[in-house]
Enzyme design. Structure first.
Site, short mmCIF file in Angstrom:
data_model
loop_
_atom_site.label_atom_id
_atom_site.label_comp_id
_atom_site.label_asym_id
_atom_site.label_seq_id
_atom_site.Cartn_x
_atom_site.Cartn_y
_atom_site.Cartn_z
N GLU A 1 0.83 -1.21 0.00
CA GLU A 1 0.00 0.00 0.00
C GLU A 1 0.86 1.26 0.00
O GLU A 1 1.86 1.33 0.71
CB GLU A 1 -0.90 0.03 1.24
N ARG B 1 -1.71 -11.02 2.72
CA ARG B 1 -2.89 -11.89 2.60
C ARG B 1 -3.64 -11.54 1.32
O ARG B 1 -3.29 -10.58 0.64
CB ARG B 1 -3.83 -11.63 3.78
#
Lengths: 153, 457
Positions: free
Chosen positions: B274, B292
């Site tokens: 991110e 994940r």
């Protein structure tokens, strides 16, 4: 969705013809357990379909799991957690209880093992063991009925 | 080693989603359920459901020993953790490694490396990935020095926080002393970790993330980026790919930075790096890596045609990456909205209950990932996600139009939903122009909670 008597008869016929010994079917609000051959506590040589302690072909259809006894004098002893069910304190030792055994609240009736941690299961009531539903060494789920006791107090 | 039987340690739409991929791969599934989810749609879809505990997540979905024991008990080879719950608990991945269960995800060590914010920041710097100016502070004096160097406004962040929790906005350097003391005390109480760090506050930022796949041996590819700037209180609501109105060099820079970061860790499996894109100076900074599968992964699947869950399984089987970077070809535009059981008219309060009518769209270019059918219960113990509607089209305008149409035909009764909110977002001129920042939802709602930064927990 619901099961009619004819559906159940058909399922029983299929299980009888199959190579399986046990069938657990969970549908909308119904749990159906079929077991070929003898119930554990009352062995019978005939390959009849037997559920719980009934000697002949019997089907129990009950509300969604966990299955519950309807008789108010019968107490379901359920598993406090998911784990492996043991009827004996160690391999080869005699079982904690057999069907017909008299127990009181504090009597240990089984062990449920989770990752090597042994959790004792106690009777919780005074009475007589009427059924042992879980198989020794089997995986039992949280809140699954392990055995049943008829109260005597 | 081929995986034949997977235990899914999750619930809701992602459980249904994983089961679907397993079915198409011919893999048997066992779903670990709590007592509240015994009758759920995924429990019926799975080959078997085992009840691992009572409704409370700490007693069931977060109960490591019950889930590992269930996996061994049903003789499953592998666990898919989905997202949330145990998916990023190093202790869980470690327990699987110890018991010889394949954990479909990164190694425990990789989860640890990205789970600690300061450690992840240091790894980013080592991988030559830009981070927001700032750093850890151990004393007030150090903090004041750093504050003066990087200039206000500043963010004080708890090392143990995340998702907007444990953050404080400091408008003036003079206020820093008080904010640090308070933040450290709160962080210690909330996360059991008093460590804090300072960052320059980016007034107008976009949340853009890059999907990566790693084979665990140092090979990493990316599958493009996702723009998740439409957020309310750090909860993503609308996600799309590609990110609109991003300069091409910046986009390529993001992809390359994400790949460098994952390569540095020899990352295994699917992950997301991110970034915060500063609208003022067109720069980007590393935020964190999510180790994940993510909620918003279907937009990437829509444009790339790659089933990310199937790739996770293939990597877990030791088959490595089945696609090279040059094989990845993202076509068109995809947008997803998260349909939540919450009431926008009532401060987005969760609205548990029973769904008495459920009808999801089936139009062209529409995918729906959900676990909700008529009669489904929405228990109060878990998140409020009912499903995701994903629209794919040749271009952004078509994708938006398809999603608006799909939302219009979605019928959900019995619980409050944020469908009307999504219609408003998709009709908003600023959103349609593309490239909104993370304060967009607050502007849209005309809320008083301006700035987008609040202190939680």
């Amino acid at each position: 969705m619901s099961l009619t008597a004819a559906d159940v008869a058909e399922i029983m016929r299929l299980v009888e013809q199959s190579t399986f010994d046990e069938l657990t079917l969970e549908l909308d609000g119904i749990k159906l357990c079929l077991r070929r051959g003898a119930a554990m506590a009352s062995p019978s040589p005939a390959p009849a379909l037997v559920v719980s302690s009934e000697p002949t072909s019997v089907v129990t259809t009950e509300p969604a799991a966990p299955a519950r006894a309807l008789d108010p004098n019968i107490r379901d002893v359920t598993s406090p957690l998911l784990g492996t069910f043991y009827r004996t304190p160690k391999p080869g030792a005699p079982p904690f209880v057999e069907v017909g055994a008299t127990v009181d609240e504090g009597t240990i009736v089984a062990i449920v093992e989770v990752m090597k941690l042994m959790n004792t299961v106690r009777a919780g009531v005074r009475g007589t063991v009427t059924e042992i539903l879980a198989c020794d060494g089997a995986l039992v789920e949280y809140n699954e009925t392990l055995l049943r006791i008829r109260r005597t107090d | 080693m081929p995986i034949r039987h997977i235990l899914i340690a999750n619930r809701g739409e992602i459980a249904a989603r994983i089961i679907r991929s397993c079915r198409s791969l011919g893999i048997r599934t066992t779903l670990a359920v709590s007592e509240a989810d015994r009758d759920s749609v995924p429990a019926r879809m799975a080959d078997r459901a085992v009840c691992v505990g009572p409704a409370r997540p700490s007693d069931s979905y977060l109960n490591i020993s019950a889930i590992v024991h269930a996996t061994l008990g049903v003789q499953a080879d592998a666990i898919h953790p989905g997202y949330g719950f145990l998916s990023e608990r190093a202790a869980f991945a470690h327990a699987c490694e110890k018991e010889g269960i394949v954990f479909i995800g990164p190694t425990a060590a990789q989860i640890e490396a990205v789970g600690d914010k300061l450690r992840a920041r240091a790894e980013a710097q080592a991988a030559d990935v830009p981070v927001v100016p700032g750093g850890p502070v151990t004393s007030i004096e150090e903090a004041m020095d750093m504050g003066r160097t990087i200039c206000a406004p500043l963010l004080v962040k708890a090392v143990g926080g995340g998702g907007g929790r444990g953050m404080k906005l400091v408008e003036r350097v003079e206020d820093l002393r008080e904010a640090i003391e308070l933040a450290a005390a709160e962080a210690s109480a909330a996360f059991g970790d008093a460590r804090v760090y300072l960052e320059r506050f980016v007034a107008s930022g976009r949340h853009v993330e890059v999907q990566v796949l790693g084979d665990g041996e140092g090979r990493v590819i990316h599958l493009g980026e996702r723009d998740c700037s439409v957020q309310r209180r750090y909860q993503k609501l609308v996600e799309e790919t590609p990110a609109p109105n991003l300069r091409e060099p910046l986009r390529r820079g993001l992809h390359a930075a994400a790949v460098r970061f994952a390569q540095r860790l020899s990352y295994r499996g699917a992950g997301t790096v991110e970034f915060l894109v500063d609208r003022a100076n067109d720069a980007f900074y590393f935020l964190e890596m999510n180790a994940r599968i993510q909620v918003e992964h279907p937009v990437t699947e829509a444009v790339s045609g790659i089933d990310l869950v199937a790739e996770q399984i293939a990597i877990a089987e030791g088959r490595g990456l089945r696609h090279g970077q040059t094989d990845i070809d993202c076509i068109g535009w995809a947008i997803e909205c998260r349909v939540n059981a919450e009431d926008p008219a009532n401060e987005f309060r969760p609205s548990p209950g029973t769904v008495i009518e459920s009808s999801w769209p089936e139009d062209e270019g529409i995918r729906v990932d959900t676990h909700i059918a008529t009669g489904s219960r929405v228990p109060p113990f878990y998140d409020s996600l009912l499903g995701k509607i994903i629209a794919h089209g040749p271009d952004r305008a078509t994708a938006i139009a398809r999603l608006r149409e799909a939302i219009g035909t979605t019928r959900l009764r019995g619980v409050a939903t944020n469908l009307a909110f999504h219609s408003a977002v998709l009709a908003d001129p600023e959103f349609c122009a593309g490239g909104v920042d993370t304060a967009f939802v607050n502007r849209l709602l005309g809320a008083k909670e301006a700035g987008g930064v609040r202190t939680h927990g």
